[in-house]
Write an enzyme that holds these catalytic residues in place. Structure first.
Site, PDB file in Angstrom:
ATOM      1  N   TYR A   1      26.909 -20.848  67.152  1.00 32.05           N
ATOM      2  CA  TYR A   1      26.207 -20.055  68.165  1.00 32.05           C
ATOM      3  C   TYR A   1      24.763 -19.816  67.743  1.00 32.05           C
ATOM      4  O   TYR A   1      23.853 -19.827  68.554  1.00 32.05           O
ATOM      5  CB  TYR A   1      26.927 -18.709  68.408  1.00 32.05           C
ATOM      6  CG  TYR A   1      28.224 -18.860  69.180  1.00 32.05           C
ATOM      7  CD1 TYR A   1      29.019 -19.998  69.031  1.00 32.05           C
ATOM      8  CD2 TYR A   1      28.673 -17.896  70.050  1.00 32.05           C
ATOM      9  CE1 TYR A   1      30.209 -20.153  69.725  1.00 32.05           C
ATOM     10  CE2 TYR A   1      29.865 -18.044  70.756  1.00 32.05           C
ATOM     11  CZ  TYR A   1      30.635 -19.176  70.581  1.00 32.05           C
ATOM     12  OH  TYR A   1      31.806 -19.338  71.268  1.00 32.05           O
TER      13      TYR A   1
ATOM     14  N   HIS B   1      28.534 -22.756  78.244  1.00 34.62           N
ATOM     15  CA  HIS B   1      28.434 -21.518  79.045  1.00 34.62           C
ATOM     16  C   HIS B   1      26.991 -21.300  79.525  1.00 34.62           C
ATOM     17  O   HIS B   1      26.439 -20.207  79.434  1.00 34.62           O
ATOM     18  CB  HIS B   1      28.926 -20.310  78.244  1.00 34.62           C
ATOM     19  CG  HIS B   1      30.385 -20.390  77.914  1.00 34.62           C
ATOM     20  ND1 HIS B   1      31.362 -19.723  78.619  1.00 34.62           N
ATOM     21  CD2 HIS B   1      31.030 -21.105  76.960  1.00 34.62           C
ATOM     22  CE1 HIS B   1      32.544 -20.000  78.101  1.00 34.62           C
ATOM     23  NE2 HIS B   1      32.377 -20.847  77.090  1.00 34.62           N
TER      24      HIS B   1
END
Ligand code: HEM
Length: 325
Positions: A315, A38
């Site tokens: 993450y 992303h």
């Protein structure tokens, strides 16, 4: 230090979050200061207006009273120059704020079910997509198909649960706009009320404008990074709205596996509306933050899904690397 399978930063097969991110980097070639997936996205200001329909089931203030939010819309590729005209993953990540402090995040993508039931399957797919040229430009896609065929065959043999999701994904065209895409949170979570009663649910963000796919012939006339400009120009004439919809489980519905859909006739309750208003004036600040699906307000808890717990670690590894000087 010895790690046990109970450590949520290591999968049952022994892959650490750092190893997962190493493999994503090798497949997707992100730039050093970008998200490992992303990579290209833009951050917008938004306001959440609750419907009042879930108030009795949760103590989470951000879901039961109006609140400020920021939203990052993204192309799911690890490449900053990914092509928005090509089919692929699009993301919508929401941060509910209380006086500038993050109180809860929603992290959702344009899948109906996740294409694998464990992180290994997901990383295998990222590698197959890397080979397919899906991480490259519009023109490279056909060229990459042959190279990817062997890798996809292996992934599908090892992860039969991926077949349904990939087939339905292959039948879709690319989204025409971030504003006309439905984004699902995929994992189960649990609402907890004042008496401690627990209700498992999944969430989805449904566009008020309806879902619109791109016409492939028209796609050729667009810029490869058209999605952010498209949303910016829509916002010049007013807010873009999504409904936050909760799907409640019934006993026996799997809460540990985002690759298994729940029957669509399970109750769907609108929790409220998210009105996206304008590009955030503090975009640089929010781009540096992590949108973490396990950051939850009191009154919402994670389910027993090990992949959900693993994501938090992956993450933060990605964030550590992209924020390193
Ligand atoms: C084991 C499974 C997964 C892994 C290893 C993984 C990995 C990653 C990584 C490394 C990032 C970059 C994070 C950052 O630098 O801040 C990311 C971002 C993202 N992922 Fe995942 N992911 C997984 C599953 C999912 C699922 C199930 C969804 C959708 C429900 C999803 C949606 C997103 C979105 C929307 C972003 C961008 C968030 C933002 O804008 O900051 N991912 N993912």
């Amino acid at each position: 230090m010895a790690q046990t399978p109970q450590d949520s930063s290591v999968t049952a097969d022994g892959m650490t979050a750092a190893q997962a991110v190493d493999r994503i980097e090798a497949a997707a070639h992100p730039r050093p200061h970008d998200r490992r997936l992303h990579a290209r996205g833009a951050v917008y200001d938004a306001r959440f207006v609750p419907s009042g329909q879930i108030t009795k089931w949760t103590t989470a203030a951000c879901l039961t009273a109006e609140s400020e939010a920021v939203i990052r819309f993204s192309n799911g590729s690890g490449r900053f120059d990914a092509d928005d005209r090509a089919r692929g993953v699009r993301g919508m990540a929401v941060k509910f704020l209380d006086a500038d402090k993050s109180v809860m995040d929603l992290v959702a993508a344009n899948f109906r079910v996740f294409p694998s039931h464990n992180p290994e399957g997901f990383i295998d797919l990222v590698e197959a997509l890397g080979k397919a040229g899906a991480e490259g430009g519009f023109a490279d896609r056909a060229k990459g198909k042959l190279a990817a065929a062997g890798k996809f065959a292996t992934v599908l043999a090892q992860h039969p649960e991926s077949r349904g999701a990939l087939k339905s994904f292959a039948g879709q065209q690319a989204p025409a706009s971030f504003a006309t895409t439905r984004y699902d949170g995929l994992h189960a979570f649990v609402l907890v009320d004042e008496s401690g009663e627990r209700r498992p649910f999944r969430y989805r963000l449904v566009p008020q404008l309806g879902e619109v796919e791109i016409d492939p012939a028209y796609a050729e006339t667009l810029a490869p990074n058209f999605l952010i400009g498209d949303l910016d120009s829509r916002l010049e004439t007013g807010p873009v709205t999504f409904t936050l919809v909760y799907q409640f489980a019934e006993p026996g519905d799997p809460t540990h596996d985002p690759s298994q859909a729940w029957p669509e006739h399970r109750p769907l309750i609108p929790a409220g509306h998210l009105h996206v208003t304008a590009r955030s004036p503090r975009e640089d600040h929010w781009q540096r933050q992590v949108f973490d699906p396990t950051r939850l307000a009191p009154g919402v808890e994670p389910s027993d899904d090990a992949m959900l717990a693993f994501r938090r670690h992956a993450y933060s590894v990605s964030a550590e690397r992209r924020l390193a000087p």
